[in-house]
Enzyme design. Structure first.
Site, PDB file in Angstrom:
ATOM      1  CB  CYS A   2      -0.913   0.191   1.361  1.00  0.00           C
ATOM      2  SG  CYS A   2      -2.588  -1.223   1.594  1.00  0.00           S
ATOM      3  NE  ARG A  27       4.715   2.002  -0.172  1.00  0.00           N
ATOM      4  CZ  ARG A  27       5.273   1.448   0.608  1.00  0.00           C
ATOM      5  NH1 ARG A  27       6.839   1.889   0.255  1.00  0.00           N
ATOM      6  NH2 ARG A  27       5.546   0.983   1.752  1.00  0.00           N
ATOM      7  CD1 TRP A  74      -0.096  -6.702  -2.772  1.00  0.00           C
ATOM      8  CD2 TRP A  74      -0.630  -6.892  -0.605  1.00  0.00           C
ATOM      9  NE1 TRP A  74      -0.372  -7.683  -2.955  1.00  0.00           N
ATOM     10  CE2 TRP A  74      -0.582  -8.195  -1.293  1.00  0.00           C
ATOM     11  CE3 TRP A  74      -0.418  -7.207   0.089  1.00  0.00           C
ATOM     12  CZ2 TRP A  74      -0.172  -8.797  -1.048  1.00  0.00           C
ATOM     13  CZ3 TRP A  74      -0.638  -7.848   1.207  1.00  0.00           C
ATOM     14  CH2 TRP A  74      -0.018  -9.494   0.947  1.00  0.00           C
ATOM     15  CG  ASN A  99       1.311   0.850   3.729  1.00  0.00           C
ATOM     16  OD1 ASN A  99       1.563  -0.557   3.809  1.00  0.00           O
ATOM     17  ND2 ASN A  99       3.047   1.274   4.354  1.00  0.00           N
ATOM     18  N   GLY A 100      -0.492  -0.774   6.468  1.00  0.00           N
ATOM     19  CA  GLY A 100       0.023  -2.346   7.761  1.00  0.00           C
ATOM     20  C   GLY A 100      -1.233  -2.623   7.777  1.00  0.00           C
ATOM     21  CD  GLU A 479      15.277 -14.350  -8.289  1.00  0.00           C
ATOM     22  OE1 GLU A 479      14.505 -15.003  -7.266  1.00  0.00           O
ATOM     23  OE2 GLU A 479      15.149 -14.292  -9.264  1.00  0.00           O
ATOM     24  CE  LYS A 483      13.047 -12.439 -10.733  1.00  0.00           C
ATOM     25  NZ  LYS A 483      12.806 -12.643  -9.311  1.00  0.00           N
ATOM     26  CD  GLU A 486       8.265 -12.703  -9.194  1.00  0.00           C
ATOM     27  OE1 GLU A 486       8.129 -12.166  -8.201  1.00  0.00           O
ATOM     28  OE2 GLU A 486       9.410 -12.911  -9.496  1.00  0.00           O
ATOM     29  CG  HIS A 502      17.905 -38.259  -2.327  1.00  0.00           C
ATOM     30  ND1 HIS A 502      17.680 -39.552  -0.931  1.00  0.00           N
ATOM     31  CD2 HIS A 502      18.606 -37.417  -2.074  1.00  0.00           C
ATOM     32  CE1 HIS A 502      19.255 -39.081  -1.475  1.00  0.00           C
ATOM     33  NE2 HIS A 502      19.636 -38.148  -2.187  1.00  0.00           N
ATOM     34  CE  LYS A 601      10.720  -3.698  -7.185  1.00  0.00           C
ATOM     35  NZ  LYS A 601      11.530  -5.537  -7.272  1.00  0.00           N
TER      36      LYS A 601
HETATM   37  C1  F6R Z   1      10.744 -11.851  -6.536  1.00  0.00           C
HETATM   38  C2  F6R Z   1      10.856 -10.618  -5.520  1.00  0.00           C
HETATM   39  C3  F6R Z   1      10.473 -10.995  -4.135  1.00  0.00           C
HETATM   40  C4  F6R Z   1      11.328 -10.078  -4.032  1.00  0.00           C
HETATM   41  C5  F6R Z   1      11.509  -9.633  -1.923  1.00  0.00           C
HETATM   42  C6  F6R Z   1      12.206  -8.959  -0.952  1.00  0.00           C
HETATM   43  O1  F6R Z   1      10.577 -11.414  -7.627  1.00  0.00           O
HETATM   44  O2  F6R Z   1      10.963  -9.325  -5.967  1.00  0.00           O
HETATM   45  O3  F6R Z   1      10.740 -11.747  -3.583  1.00  0.00           O
HETATM   46  O4  F6R Z   1      12.693 -10.832  -3.705  1.00  0.00           O
HETATM   47  O5  F6R Z   1      10.227  -9.282  -1.315  1.00  0.00           O
HETATM   48  O6  F6R Z   1      12.031  -8.190  -1.454  1.00  0.00           O
HETATM   49  P1  F6R Z   1      13.487  -7.170  -0.949  1.00  0.00           P
HETATM   50  O7  F6R Z   1      14.024  -7.280  -1.538  1.00  0.00           O
HETATM   51  O8  F6R Z   1      13.226  -5.612  -1.655  1.00  0.00           O
HETATM   52  O9  F6R Z   1      13.393  -7.020   0.220  1.00  0.00           O
END
Ligand code: F6R
Length: 606
Positions: A2, A27, A74, A99-100, A479, A483, A486, A502, A601
């Site tokens: 948010c 956000r 969000w 926000n929170g 990772e 990617k 998501e 295993h 984000k």
């Molecule tokens: C995935 C992604 C998230 C962030 C995670 C941590 O592509 O971007 O998994 O890596 O939310 O975010 P930060 O690095 O901002 O603490």
């Protein structure tokens, strides 16, 4: 998550608030809204979906008024609907953005409802508006009312509020969620971060936890939890491009993938001292005192820590624990072997990571914040800051911040190893030279889009995929799977290739895509055997490796080869085709690449 904004003293402020919200859309983007006070009444516009919808609603009927607040959501409590979008208005007198999470909102709502308050949303946030109405009704002035409300609520919050009875001020407060106050010439502003305000002012006051403030056009009064006025110094934040454009690329993610040579080069420069040696931004004595490192992070940043563990342990012989920040401090970890905590976060605002770092500090550890956003909460609270210089990352899926984090972590490992005497100056210089060559190699890897496009086309039609890696490429497999899922919503899992036998090998059936990450390290033979075992059971192996390794592999269905690279640096260079594959697959599927569903984000809730 948010984003909140506010302005007081700015003519027709709804337009600048809308601009500020666009800068905060990373956000959250479920719904958004703005309210102002106009002619003694609260005016309100809200819209479900992205901010373009709010923009359209405001264009149709603009909001007047020179005081206002705005929000991009969000969802945490209550589904995505106009009624649950912020701002929330109580009794037509108080409007609030939050926000929170207010953890005790149920008890508060019950109490207020039995006192006659009527709620119109399913959110936790609305209680804030009603609590203020109640406090004003009992004759409290704004500062005292805020103190009383804060004493009743539990949880994380940054909120801003306007009241008909006090149309010359915004009331704001924060605890564990970020909030910046912007000081302009004739107006003041508030925003979840300074980027939101960069088109309005660069003079910013950051609130600390439990602070609250009255924000008027001519300045701000900040109070601590006990009600005492406190002088929080204004700082001039670096000029920020604010609303960064896509620079001709189709998506921010595509642009950010292409920015990696610069992100790596600038981050390396930040880790190089005036004599041209790698530094960890702390004296050698302090480095020698490090006897165990706990790395705290979430998501992609957590996978960066898992790669870094290989470097720090093998080069510097210092034990490392990689902890999911959201789990760490809740399990009462035994912290004795570790005297240093590194919190790694692109945003510097992930609440899980901030809380985990605070716990480590409370346990007596020295804290290092490795962040991409200067002046973020983690940067401000850590004892030492290691900056990544990736520049603003707007695409929700992290790309350039990840490779910049890896670069800084490798530099840290080398500086630590040299200070501890496990490598000498010439070994450090040799690794340094290899890192210096990385931006050029990444630049070449960016030429792989056309090679990867047909592979992505095939991948876009599957329901499930596996990513396999061994050694430092195992976290990159995790990772890669993150990617892919998501961005394209294809189910994907990452495994250490030696673990397949295993259990997970049972998943392999004819034509199952297996993205195989391979480098010429001491594990290559074993990793190759694991991949052959998958291939023998029908898997289609999509090999991502360097050119030299690719020549030795005869079991791959598709080959994506970067320039030949020292295995030590392979996790950084191979990350690039891994990102491109996920990006192009999502483009093939037509998903919302920069703002995938359900994500945000900056994750500022636990
Ligand atoms: C995935 C992604 C998230 C962030 C995670 C941590 O592509 O971007 O998994 O890596 O939310 O975010 P930060 O690095 O901002 O603490």
């Amino acid at each position: 998550m948010c984003g909140i904004v506010g302005a007081v003293g700015h003519k027709q402020c709804s337009l600048v608030l809308l601009d500020a919200l666009k800068r905060l859309e990373y956000r959250g983007y479920d719904s958004s809204g703005i309210s102002t006070i106009n002619k003694g009444a609260i005016a309100l516009k809200r819209a479900v979906g992205k901010i373009v919808n709010l923009d359209a609603a405001l264009t149709e009927s603009p909001l007047e008024g020179d005081i206002g607040i705005g929000h991009t959501r969000w969802a945490t409590h209550g589904g995505v609907s106009e009624a649950n979008a912020h701002p929330h208005v109580a009794s037509n007198r108080v409007s609030i953005v939050h926000n929170g999470i207010i953890e005790n909102h149920r008890e508060i709502q019950q109490r207020l409802e039995s006192a006659g308050h009527h709620f119109s949303s399913d959110t936790d946030s609305e209680v804030l508006a009603h609590l203020f109405v109640e406090a004003f009704d009992s004759g409290m002035e704004p500062a005292i009312a805020t103190q009383q409300v804060l004493a009743e609520i539990e949880g994380a919050y940054a909120f801003a509020l306007m009241a008909i009875d006090y149309p010359e001020m915004l009331i704001v407060a924060r605890n564990a969620s970020p909030l910046a106050l912007g000081i302009g010439d004739h107006a003041c502003y508030i925003g979840s971060d300074a980027i939101a305000l960069s088109h309005l002012t660069r003079k910013v006051v950051y609130l600390e936890d439990h602070d609250y403030a009255l924000v008027r056009a001519d300045g701000v009064s900040v109070y601590q939890a006990d009600g005492a006025l406190v002088d929080r110094k204004a700082m001039i934040v670096a000029a920020s491009p604010g609303l960064v454009d896509k620079g001709g690329y189709r998506h921010y993610m595509e642009k950010e993938i292409h920015e990696q040579p610069d992100a790596i080069g600038h981050s390396l420069a930040a880790m190089t001292d005036e004599n041209g040696h790698l530094t960890a931004q702390m004296p050698d004595d302090a480095l020698r005192a490090i006897d165990g490192v706990v790395m705290l992070a979430a998501g992609t940043s957590h996978y960066a820590t898992q790669v870094a563990r290989y470097w720090v342990e093998s080069l510097a012989r210092v034990p490392v624990a990689c902890e999911l920040a959201s789990e760490y401090h809740y399990r009462q970890p035994a912290t004795k072997p570790f005297n240093t905590a590194i919190a790694i976060s692109q945003s510097g605002e992930s609440l899980d990571t901030l809380m985990a770092m605070r716990y480590a500090a409370k346990c007596g550890m020295n804290t290092i914040g490795l962040v991409n956003v200067p002046n973020s909460s983690i940067a401000r609270e850590a004892d030492t800051v290691l900056p990544t210089r990736a520049g603003p990352e707007i695409g929700v899926a992290s790309t350039k911040a990840f490779t910049a984090q890896l670069t800084v972590l490798l530099c840290f490992a080398v500086a630590l190893a040299r200070a501890k005497g496990h490598i000498d100056n010439s070994q450090a210089s040799s690794i340094h030279a290899k890192i210096q060559a990385l931006p050029g190699l990444v630049g070449k890897a960016l030429g792989l889009f056309d090679v990867i496009r047909p592979v992505a086309h095939q991948l876009s039609s599957v329901r499930s995929a596996l990513y396999l890696g061994r050694g430092a490429l195992y976290p990159l497999a995790l990772e890669g799977a993150l990617k892919l899922k998501e961005l394209s919503y294809i189910h994907a899992e990452g495994f250490a290739s030696g673990e397949m036998k295993h259990g997970p090998i049972a998943l392999i059936e004819d034509d199952m895509p297996v993205v195989a990450l391979l480098t010429a390290d001491h594990l290559m033979g074993k990793a190759s055997n694991n991949l052959r075992e998958a291939s023998a059971r029908g898997a289609k192996i999509i090999l991502i490796s360097d050119a030299k390794v690719a020549k030795e592999v005869d079991y791959a269905t598709s080959v994506i080869a970067v320039p030949t690279i020292d295995p030590l640096l392979a996790p950084i260079l191979l990350a690039v085709p891994v990102q491109i594959l996920a990006y192009l697959t999502a483009v093939e599927k037509g998903t919302d690449v920069d703002q995938p569903r359900n994500l945000a984000k900056s994750v500022t809730v636990e």
